[in-house]
Design a protein around this motif. Structure first.
Motif, PDB file in Angstrom:
ATOM      1  N   LYS A  36      56.475  84.477  -7.518  1.00  0.00           N
ATOM      2  CA  LYS A  36      56.852  83.084  -7.293  1.00  0.00           C
ATOM      3  C   LYS A  36      57.562  82.950  -5.947  1.00  0.00           C
ATOM      4  O   LYS A  36      58.366  83.798  -5.580  1.00  0.00           O
ATOM      5  N   ASP A  37      57.276  81.890  -5.252  1.00  0.00           N
ATOM      6  CA  ASP A  37      57.964  81.587  -4.013  1.00  0.00           C
ATOM      7  C   ASP A  37      59.277  80.888  -4.324  1.00  0.00           C
ATOM      8  O   ASP A  37      59.429  80.251  -5.366  1.00  0.00           O
ATOM      9  N   THR A  38      60.198  80.980  -3.386  1.00  0.00           N
ATOM     10  CA  THR A  38      61.466  80.289  -3.576  1.00  0.00           C
ATOM     11  C   THR A  38      61.264  78.793  -3.353  1.00  0.00           C
ATOM     12  O   THR A  38      60.443  78.378  -2.532  1.00  0.00           O
ATOM     13  N   VAL A  39      62.007  78.002  -4.062  1.00  0.00           N
ATOM     14  CA  VAL A  39      61.884  76.553  -3.971  1.00  0.00           C
ATOM     15  C   VAL A  39      62.651  76.077  -2.745  1.00  0.00           C
ATOM     16  O   VAL A  39      63.783  76.498  -2.504  1.00  0.00           O
ATOM     17  N   LEU A  40      62.029  75.211  -1.965  1.00  0.00           N
ATOM     18  CA  LEU A  40      62.687  74.666  -0.788  1.00  0.00           C
ATOM     19  C   LEU A  40      63.730  73.640  -1.201  1.00  0.00           C
ATOM     20  O   LEU A  40      63.566  72.942  -2.208  1.00  0.00           O
ATOM     21  N   PRO A  41      64.808  73.521  -0.432  1.00  0.00           N
ATOM     22  CA  PRO A  41      65.817  72.518  -0.783  1.00  0.00           C
ATOM     23  C   PRO A  41      65.251  71.113  -0.595  1.00  0.00           C
ATOM     24  O   PRO A  41      64.350  70.897   0.222  1.00  0.00           O
ATOM     25  N   PRO A  42      65.772  70.138  -1.323  1.00  0.00           N
ATOM     26  CA  PRO A  42      65.250  68.771  -1.187  1.00  0.00           C
ATOM     27  C   PRO A  42      65.570  68.200   0.191  1.00  0.00           C
ATOM     28  O   PRO A  42      66.581  68.533   0.807  1.00  0.00           O
ATOM     29  N   LEU A  43      64.699  67.320   0.648  1.00  0.00           N
ATOM     30  CA  LEU A  43      64.882  66.686   1.942  1.00  0.00           C
ATOM     31  C   LEU A  43      65.909  65.564   1.831  1.00  0.00           C
ATOM     32  O   LEU A  43      66.074  64.944   0.785  1.00  0.00           O
ATOM     33  N   ASP A  44      66.602  65.291   2.928  1.00  0.00           N
ATOM     34  CA  ASP A  44      67.481  64.132   2.922  1.00  0.00           C
ATOM     35  C   ASP A  44      66.626  62.868   3.073  1.00  0.00           C
ATOM     36  O   ASP A  44      65.432  62.929   3.309  1.00  0.00           O
ATOM     37  N   ASP A  45      67.241  61.710   2.927  1.00  0.00           N
ATOM     38  CA  ASP A  45      66.478  60.456   2.919  1.00  0.00           C
ATOM     39  C   ASP A  45      65.783  60.194   4.249  1.00  0.00           C
ATOM     40  O   ASP A  45      64.652  59.723   4.283  1.00  0.00           O
ATOM     41  N   LYS A  46      66.442  60.471   5.350  1.00  0.00           N
ATOM     42  CA  LYS A  46      65.831  60.196   6.655  1.00  0.00           C
ATOM     43  C   LYS A  46      64.633  61.101   6.900  1.00  0.00           C
ATOM     44  O   LYS A  46      63.624  60.668   7.429  1.00  0.00           O
ATOM     45  N   ALA A  47      64.744  62.367   6.511  1.00  0.00           N
ATOM     46  CA  ALA A  47      63.621  63.285   6.716  1.00  0.00           C
ATOM     47  C   ALA A  47      62.457  62.923   5.812  1.00  0.00           C
ATOM     48  O   ALA A  47      61.293  63.099   6.189  1.00  0.00           O
ATOM     49  N   ALA A  48      62.734  62.431   4.625  1.00  0.00           N
ATOM     50  CA  ALA A  48      61.656  62.040   3.709  1.00  0.00           C
ATOM     51  C   ALA A  48      60.890  60.843   4.264  1.00  0.00           C
ATOM     52  O   ALA A  48      59.686  60.721   4.056  1.00  0.00           O
ATOM     53  N   ASP A  49      61.572  59.945   4.968  1.00  0.00           N
ATOM     54  CA  ASP A  49      60.886  58.791   5.552  1.00  0.00           C
ATOM     55  C   ASP A  49      59.995  59.210   6.717  1.00  0.00           C
ATOM     56  O   ASP A  49      58.942  58.624   6.941  1.00  0.00           O
ATOM     57  N   ARG A  50      60.437  60.194   7.491  1.00  0.00           N
ATOM     58  CA  ARG A  50      59.671  60.635   8.650  1.00  0.00           C
ATOM     59  C   ARG A  50      58.512  61.545   8.270  1.00  0.00           C
ATOM     60  O   ARG A  50      57.563  61.687   9.023  1.00  0.00           O
ATOM     61  N   ALA A  51      58.591  62.194   7.130  1.00  0.00           N
ATOM     62  CA  ALA A  51      57.571  63.171   6.752  1.00  0.00           C
ATOM     63  C   ALA A  51      56.260  62.481   6.410  1.00  0.00           C
ATOM     64  O   ALA A  51      56.234  61.443   5.766  1.00  0.00           O
ATOM     65  N   GLU A  52      55.181  63.088   6.862  1.00  0.00           N
ATOM     66  CA  GLU A  52      53.864  62.572   6.529  1.00  0.00           C
ATOM     67  C   GLU A  52      53.336  63.368   5.345  1.00  0.00           C
ATOM     68  O   GLU A  52      53.504  64.578   5.286  1.00  0.00           O
ATOM     69  N   PRO A  53      52.690  62.710   4.410  1.00  0.00           N
ATOM     70  CA  PRO A  53      52.156  63.460   3.270  1.00  0.00           C
ATOM     71  C   PRO A  53      51.042  64.400   3.720  1.00  0.00           C
ATOM     72  O   PRO A  53      50.196  64.033   4.541  1.00  0.00           O
ATOM     73  N   THR A  54      51.068  65.592   3.213  1.00  0.00           N
ATOM     74  CA  THR A  54      50.088  66.593   3.624  1.00  0.00           C
ATOM     75  C   THR A  54      48.731  66.334   2.999  1.00  0.00           C
ATOM     76  O   THR A  54      47.714  66.341   3.670  1.00  0.00           O
ATOM     77  N   PHE A  55      48.719  66.109   1.696  1.00  0.00           N
ATOM     78  CA  PHE A  55      47.464  65.902   1.001  1.00  0.00           C
ATOM     79  C   PHE A  55      47.396  64.444   0.555  1.00  0.00           C
ATOM     80  O   PHE A  55      47.773  64.093  -0.545  1.00  0.00           O
ATOM     81  N   SER A  56      46.934  63.602   1.430  1.00  0.00           N
ATOM     82  CA  SER A  56      46.834  62.190   1.088  1.00  0.00           C
ATOM     83  C   SER A  56      45.446  61.692   1.477  1.00  0.00           C
ATOM     84  O   SER A  56      44.770  62.269   2.311  1.00  0.00           O
ATOM     85  N   ALA A  57      45.060  60.625   0.850  1.00  0.00           N
ATOM     86  CA  ALA A  57      43.768  60.033   1.170  1.00  0.00           C
ATOM     87  C   ALA A  57      43.860  59.386   2.548  1.00  0.00           C
ATOM     88  O   ALA A  57      44.903  58.842   2.923  1.00  0.00           O
ATOM     89  N   PRO A  58      42.821  59.459   3.323  1.00  0.00           N
ATOM     90  CA  PRO A  58      42.871  58.820   4.644  1.00  0.00           C
ATOM     91  C   PRO A  58      42.986  57.306   4.489  1.00  0.00           C
ATOM     92  O   PRO A  58      42.605  56.732   3.475  1.00  0.00           O
ATOM     93  N   ASN A  59      43.536  56.694   5.501  1.00  0.00           N
ATOM     94  CA  ASN A  59      43.687  55.239   5.471  1.00  0.00           C
ATOM     95  C   ASN A  59      42.304  54.612   5.592  1.00  0.00           C
ATOM     96  O   ASN A  59      41.695  54.610   6.649  1.00  0.00           O
ATOM     97  N   THR A  60      41.826  54.107   4.492  1.00  0.00           N
ATOM     98  CA  THR A  60      40.499  53.489   4.498  1.00  0.00           C
ATOM     99  C   THR A  60      40.663  51.982   4.485  1.00  0.00           C
ATOM    100  O   THR A  60      41.457  51.435   3.733  1.00  0.00           O
ATOM    101  N   GLN A  61      39.925  51.354   5.331  1.00  0.00           N
ATOM    102  CA  GLN A  61      39.945  49.900   5.370  1.00  0.00           C
ATOM    103  C   GLN A  61      38.727  49.405   4.611  1.00  0.00           C
ATOM    104  O   GLN A  61      37.667  50.015   4.629  1.00  0.00           O
ATOM    105  N   GLN A  62      38.905  48.284   3.956  1.00  0.00           N
ATOM    106  CA  GLN A  62      37.786  47.734   3.219  1.00  0.00           C
ATOM    107  C   GLN A  62      36.796  47.143   4.211  1.00  0.00           C
ATOM    108  O   GLN A  62      37.185  46.512   5.195  1.00  0.00           O
TER     109      GLN A  62
END
Length: 72
Positions: A36-62
């Protein structure tokens, strides 16, 4: 048939000697590889806002339709 049996028996004996002699190195490698890998500490609020999701659906426009949108 006896030669085949002796060859298989010798392979089993040599592999067991190898595993027994290097068991500490083998077990530490297996633990590092599959443990098992060690668990990373939780991000603070500002870092969570700046972080981009790694596995997300691309922005699709209708797609724009040729018909105007009917509003009720």
């Amino acid at each position: 048939m006896l030669e085949f049996l002796l060859a298989v028996l010798s392979l089993i004996i040599w592999s067991s000697i190898f595993v027994f002699y290097f068991r500490d190195s083998i077990f530490s490698w297996l633990d590092n590889r599959f443990g098992k890998d060690t668990v990373l500490p939780p991000l603070d609020d500002k870092a969570a806002d700046r972080a981009e999701p790694t596995f997300s659906a691309p922005n699709t426009q209708q797609p724009e339709s040729s018909e105007p949108v009917k509003e009720a």
